[in-house]
Write a protein that holds these residues in place. Structure first.
Motif, PDB file in Angstrom:
ATOM      1  N   UNK A 113       0.458  -1.430   0.220  1.00  0.00           N
ATOM      2  CA  UNK A 113       0.217   0.207  -0.124  1.00  0.00           C
ATOM      3  C   UNK A 113       1.125   1.178  -0.282  1.00  0.00           C
ATOM      4  N   UNK A 114       0.725   2.209  -1.170  1.00  0.00           N
ATOM      5  CA  UNK A 114       1.318   3.128  -1.325  1.00  0.00           C
ATOM      6  C   UNK A 114       0.707   4.086   0.306  1.00  0.00           C
ATOM      7  N   UNK A 115       0.151   4.398   1.155  1.00  0.00           N
ATOM      8  CA  UNK A 115      -0.039   5.740   1.085  1.00  0.00           C
ATOM      9  C   UNK A 115      -0.782   7.115   0.792  1.00  0.00           C
ATOM     10  N   UNK A 116       0.321   7.500   0.963  1.00  0.00           N
ATOM     11  CA  UNK A 116       0.513   9.254   0.145  1.00  0.00           C
ATOM     12  C   UNK A 116       1.736   9.465   0.168  1.00  0.00           C
ATOM     13  N   UNK A 117       2.024  10.156  -0.347  1.00  0.00           N
ATOM     14  CA  UNK A 117       1.821  11.160  -0.812  1.00  0.00           C
ATOM     15  C   UNK A 117       1.274  11.217  -2.911  1.00  0.00           C
ATOM     16  N   UNK A 118       1.027  12.326  -3.113  1.00  0.00           N
ATOM     17  CA  UNK A 118       0.817  12.446  -4.877  1.00  0.00           C
ATOM     18  C   UNK A 118       2.378  12.034  -5.223  1.00  0.00           C
ATOM     19  N   UNK A 119       3.191  12.479  -5.005  1.00  0.00           N
ATOM     20  CA  UNK A 119       5.014  12.764  -5.971  1.00  0.00           C
ATOM     21  C   UNK A 119       5.154  11.626  -5.776  1.00  0.00           C
ATOM     22  N   UNK A 120       4.726  11.249  -4.264  1.00  0.00           N
ATOM     23  CA  UNK A 120       5.646   9.609  -3.879  1.00  0.00           C
ATOM     24  C   UNK A 120       5.198   8.486  -5.148  1.00  0.00           C
ATOM     25  N   UNK A 121       3.502   8.725  -4.762  1.00  0.00           N
ATOM     26  CA  UNK A 121       3.204   7.782  -5.852  1.00  0.00           C
ATOM     27  C   UNK A 121       3.239   7.813  -7.447  1.00  0.00           C
ATOM     28  N   UNK A 122       4.078   9.468  -7.713  1.00  0.00           N
ATOM     29  CA  UNK A 122       4.696   9.903  -8.608  1.00  0.00           C
ATOM     30  C   UNK A 122       6.063   8.694  -9.175  1.00  0.00           C
ATOM     31  N   UNK A 123       6.544   9.123  -8.043  1.00  0.00           N
ATOM     32  CA  UNK A 123       7.950   8.312  -8.395  1.00  0.00           C
ATOM     33  C   UNK A 123       7.669   6.698  -8.690  1.00  0.00           C
ATOM     34  N   UNK A 124       6.898   5.722  -7.896  1.00  0.00           N
ATOM     35  CA  UNK A 124       7.119   5.091  -7.997  1.00  0.00           C
ATOM     36  C   UNK A 124       6.270   4.376  -9.553  1.00  0.00           C
ATOM     37  N   UNK A 125       5.102   5.397  -9.713  1.00  0.00           N
ATOM     38  CA  UNK A 125       4.729   5.158 -11.058  1.00  0.00           C
ATOM     39  C   UNK A 125       6.086   5.523 -12.214  1.00  0.00           C
ATOM     40  N   UNK A 126       6.995   6.759 -12.113  1.00  0.00           N
ATOM     41  CA  UNK A 126       7.799   6.416 -13.286  1.00  0.00           C
ATOM     42  C   UNK A 126       9.123   5.216 -13.099  1.00  0.00           C
ATOM     43  N   UNK A 127       8.642   4.709 -11.744  1.00  0.00           N
ATOM     44  CA  UNK A 127       9.862   4.090 -11.925  1.00  0.00           C
ATOM     45  C   UNK A 127       9.441   2.536 -12.524  1.00  0.00           C
ATOM     46  N   UNK A 128       8.269   2.658 -13.026  1.00  0.00           N
ATOM     47  CA  UNK A 128       7.058   1.290 -13.605  1.00  0.00           C
ATOM     48  C   UNK A 128       6.708   0.110 -12.065  1.00  0.00           C
ATOM     49  N   UNK A 129       6.549   1.015 -11.509  1.00  0.00           N
ATOM     50  CA  UNK A 129       6.298   0.292 -10.071  1.00  0.00           C
ATOM     51  C   UNK A 129       4.920  -0.369  -9.302  1.00  0.00           C
ATOM     52  N   UNK A 130       4.383   1.234  -9.734  1.00  0.00           N
ATOM     53  CA  UNK A 130       2.671   1.252  -9.368  1.00  0.00           C
ATOM     54  C   UNK A 130       1.258   0.461 -10.135  1.00  0.00           C
ATOM     55  N   UNK A 131       1.334  -0.483  -9.593  1.00  0.00           N
ATOM     56  CA  UNK A 131      -0.053  -1.250 -10.204  1.00  0.00           C
ATOM     57  C   UNK A 131      -1.050  -0.614 -10.105  1.00  0.00           C
TER      58      UNK A 131
END
Length: 183
Positions: A113-131
Protein backbone atom coordinates in the motif's frame (compact mmCIF):
# COMPACT_ATOMS: atom_id res chain seq x y z
CA UNK A 1 1.15 -5.46 -6.35
CA UNK A 2 1.62 -1.82 -5.29
CA UNK A 3 -1.67 0.06 -4.85
CA UNK A 4 -2.10 3.78 -4.29
CA UNK A 5 -5.30 3.59 -2.18
CA UNK A 6 -6.47 7.09 -1.32
CA UNK A 7 -9.22 9.69 -1.35
CA UNK A 8 -9.34 12.91 -3.30
CA UNK A 9 -11.54 15.93 -3.76
CA UNK A 10 -13.47 16.35 -6.99
CA UNK A 11 -10.81 18.82 -8.15
CA UNK A 12 -7.97 16.38 -7.51
CA UNK A 13 -6.43 17.25 -4.14
CA UNK A 14 -5.58 14.82 -1.33
CA UNK A 15 -5.03 17.59 1.24
CA UNK A 16 -5.60 21.32 1.41
CA UNK A 17 -2.69 23.82 1.22
CA UNK A 18 -2.17 23.42 5.01
CA UNK A 19 -2.09 19.60 4.72
CA UNK A 20 -5.48 19.34 6.41
CA UNK A 21 -7.81 16.41 5.76
CA UNK A 22 -10.81 17.85 7.59
CA UNK A 23 -12.76 17.79 4.31
CA UNK A 24 -12.31 14.01 4.23
CA UNK A 25 -13.37 13.08 7.75
CA UNK A 26 -16.78 14.72 7.50
CA UNK A 27 -17.76 12.56 4.52
CA UNK A 28 -20.06 9.55 4.88
CA UNK A 29 -17.87 6.46 4.48
CA UNK A 30 -19.02 3.40 2.56
CA UNK A 31 -17.97 -0.22 2.60
CA UNK A 32 -18.82 -1.38 -0.91
CA UNK A 33 -17.09 -4.70 -1.72
CA UNK A 34 -13.82 -4.02 -3.50
CA UNK A 35 -13.44 -0.53 -2.04
CA UNK A 36 -13.77 -0.83 1.76
CA UNK A 37 -10.78 -0.05 3.98
CA UNK A 38 -10.97 -3.22 6.11
CA UNK A 39 -11.19 -5.45 3.04
CA UNK A 40 -8.28 -3.61 1.44
CA UNK A 41 -6.11 -3.80 4.57
CA UNK A 42 -6.68 -7.57 4.88
CA UNK A 43 -4.64 -7.97 1.69
CA UNK A 44 -1.79 -5.61 2.59
CA UNK A 45 1.57 -6.84 3.91
CA UNK A 46 3.68 -3.64 3.89
CA UNK A 47 3.20 0.06 3.28
CA UNK A 48 5.08 3.17 2.24
CA UNK A 49 4.36 6.86 2.75
CA UNK A 50 6.04 10.21 2.35
CA UNK A 51 7.31 12.46 5.12
CA UNK A 52 4.28 14.77 5.14
CA UNK A 53 1.83 11.86 5.44
CA UNK A 54 3.92 10.25 8.19
CA UNK A 55 4.11 13.50 10.17
CA UNK A 56 0.36 14.09 9.75
CA UNK A 57 -0.46 10.59 11.04
CA UNK A 58 1.92 11.03 14.01
CA UNK A 59 0.51 14.46 14.91
CA UNK A 60 -3.15 13.52 14.60
CA UNK A 61 -2.94 10.13 16.27
CA UNK A 62 -1.03 11.70 19.18
CA UNK A 63 -3.60 14.48 19.47
CA UNK A 64 -6.36 11.87 19.58
CA UNK A 65 -4.49 9.90 22.25
CA UNK A 66 -3.91 6.94 19.93
CA UNK A 67 -0.66 5.23 19.09
CA UNK A 68 0.78 4.47 15.71
CA UNK A 69 -2.15 2.94 13.77
CA UNK A 70 -0.21 0.45 11.63
CA UNK A 71 1.21 -2.91 12.70
CA UNK A 72 2.67 -3.71 9.28
CA UNK A 73 6.22 -2.94 8.17
CA UNK A 74 6.15 0.72 7.12
CA UNK A 75 8.66 2.65 5.04
CA UNK A 76 8.79 6.44 5.24
CA UNK A 77 10.48 8.21 2.34
CA UNK A 78 12.32 11.22 3.72
CA UNK A 79 15.61 13.06 3.61
CA UNK A 80 14.94 14.65 7.01
CA UNK A 81 15.45 13.41 10.55
CA UNK A 82 12.04 12.41 11.94
CA UNK A 83 10.79 11.08 15.27
CA UNK A 84 10.29 7.34 15.24
CA UNK A 85 6.82 5.95 15.79
CA UNK A 86 6.24 2.82 17.81
CA UNK A 87 6.16 -0.22 15.60
CA UNK A 88 8.02 -1.39 12.53
CA UNK A 89 8.82 1.97 10.90
CA UNK A 90 11.81 2.29 8.59
CA UNK A 91 13.14 5.51 7.09
CA UNK A 92 14.51 5.58 3.55
CA UNK A 93 15.55 8.06 0.90
CA UNK A 94 16.63 8.00 -2.71
CA UNK A 95 15.46 5.66 -5.44
CA UNK A 96 12.13 3.99 -4.68
CA UNK A 97 13.18 0.74 -6.38
CA UNK A 98 15.19 -0.46 -3.34
CA UNK A 99 12.27 0.32 -1.04
CA UNK A 100 9.87 -1.55 -3.33
CA UNK A 101 12.16 -4.58 -3.26
CA UNK A 102 12.37 -4.53 0.56
CA UNK A 103 8.61 -4.04 0.90
CA UNK A 104 7.91 -6.95 -1.44
CA UNK A 105 10.17 -9.22 0.61
CA UNK A 106 8.51 -8.11 3.88
CA UNK A 107 4.96 -8.48 2.53
CA UNK A 108 5.34 -12.09 1.42
CA UNK A 109 2.27 -13.02 -0.62
CA UNK A 110 0.34 -9.88 0.35
CA UNK A 111 0.10 -6.58 -1.48
CA UNK A 112 1.79 -3.23 -0.93
CA UNK A 113 0.00 0.00 0.00
CA UNK A 114 1.27 3.41 -1.03
CA UNK A 115 -0.47 5.54 1.62
CA UNK A 116 0.53 8.97 0.31
CA UNK A 117 1.38 11.39 -1.07
CA UNK A 118 0.83 12.11 -4.68
CA UNK A 119 4.41 12.93 -5.58
CA UNK A 120 5.62 9.68 -4.00
CA UNK A 121 3.01 7.78 -6.03
CA UNK A 122 4.41 9.54 -9.07
CA UNK A 123 7.94 8.39 -8.25
CA UNK A 124 6.80 4.78 -8.06
CA UNK A 125 4.83 5.21 -11.31
CA UNK A 126 7.87 6.65 -13.09
CA UNK A 127 9.89 3.62 -11.94
CA UNK A 128 7.20 1.33 -13.41
CA UNK A 129 6.31 -0.01 -9.95
CA UNK A 130 2.81 1.43 -9.38
CA UNK A 131 0.29 -1.22 -10.40
CA UNK A 132 -3.05 0.32 -9.51
CA UNK A 133 -4.75 3.41 -8.17
CA UNK A 134 -7.85 2.98 -6.01
CA UNK A 135 -9.34 6.39 -5.42
CA UNK A 136 -12.48 7.59 -3.68
CA UNK A 137 -13.64 10.97 -4.95
CA UNK A 138 -15.38 13.15 -2.37
CA UNK A 139 -18.05 15.73 -3.24
CA UNK A 140 -15.76 18.59 -2.20
CA UNK A 141 -13.57 21.07 -4.07
CA UNK A 142 -10.61 22.85 -2.46
CA UNK A 143 -9.23 24.94 -5.32
CA UNK A 144 -5.64 24.25 -4.20
CA UNK A 145 -3.61 21.84 -2.14
CA UNK A 146 -1.64 18.62 -2.50
CA UNK A 147 -2.40 17.03 -5.89
CA UNK A 148 -3.62 13.45 -6.16
CA UNK A 149 -0.98 12.33 -8.65
CA UNK A 150 1.13 15.05 -10.30
CA UNK A 151 2.29 12.92 -13.24
CA UNK A 152 1.10 12.28 -16.78
CA UNK A 153 -0.18 8.70 -16.81
CA UNK A 154 -2.60 6.57 -18.75
CA UNK A 155 -4.91 4.56 -16.51
CA UNK A 156 -7.42 1.85 -17.37
CA UNK A 157 -10.71 1.79 -15.45
CA UNK A 158 -11.23 -1.65 -13.88
CA UNK A 159 -14.32 -0.98 -11.73
CA UNK A 160 -16.28 1.87 -10.14
CA UNK A 161 -19.10 2.25 -7.63
CA UNK A 162 -20.97 4.71 -5.44
CA UNK A 163 -19.56 4.26 -1.93
CA UNK A 164 -21.16 6.37 0.80
CA UNK A 165 -20.59 10.01 -0.17
CA UNK A 166 -17.82 8.95 -2.54
CA UNK A 167 -17.47 7.66 -6.06
CA UNK A 168 -14.78 4.98 -5.83
CA UNK A 169 -12.79 3.67 -8.77
CA UNK A 170 -10.03 1.15 -9.36
CA UNK A 171 -7.59 1.84 -12.19
CA UNK A 172 -4.78 -0.24 -13.62
CA UNK A 173 -1.70 1.88 -14.35
CA UNK A 174 -1.02 1.51 -18.07
CA UNK A 175 2.15 3.64 -18.03
CA UNK A 176 3.19 7.10 -19.11
CA UNK A 177 0.66 9.12 -21.06
CA UNK A 178 0.61 7.75 -24.61
CA UNK A 179 1.70 11.12 -26.00
CA UNK A 180 4.80 11.05 -23.75
CA UNK A 181 6.01 7.55 -24.60
CA UNK A 182 9.26 7.22 -26.52
CA UNK A 183 8.55 6.09 -30.04
Amino acid sequence: MLTYYTATTLDGFIADPDDSLEWLFRQKQGDVPGFGYDEFMAGVGALVMGRTTYQWVLDHEAAAGNGWPFTLPTWVMTSRELPAAEGDVRFASGDVRAVHEAMTAAAGTKGLWLVGGGDLAGQFAEAGLLDEVVVSVAPVTLGAGRPLLPRRLDLELVEAAANGSFVSARYRVAGPLLEDRVR
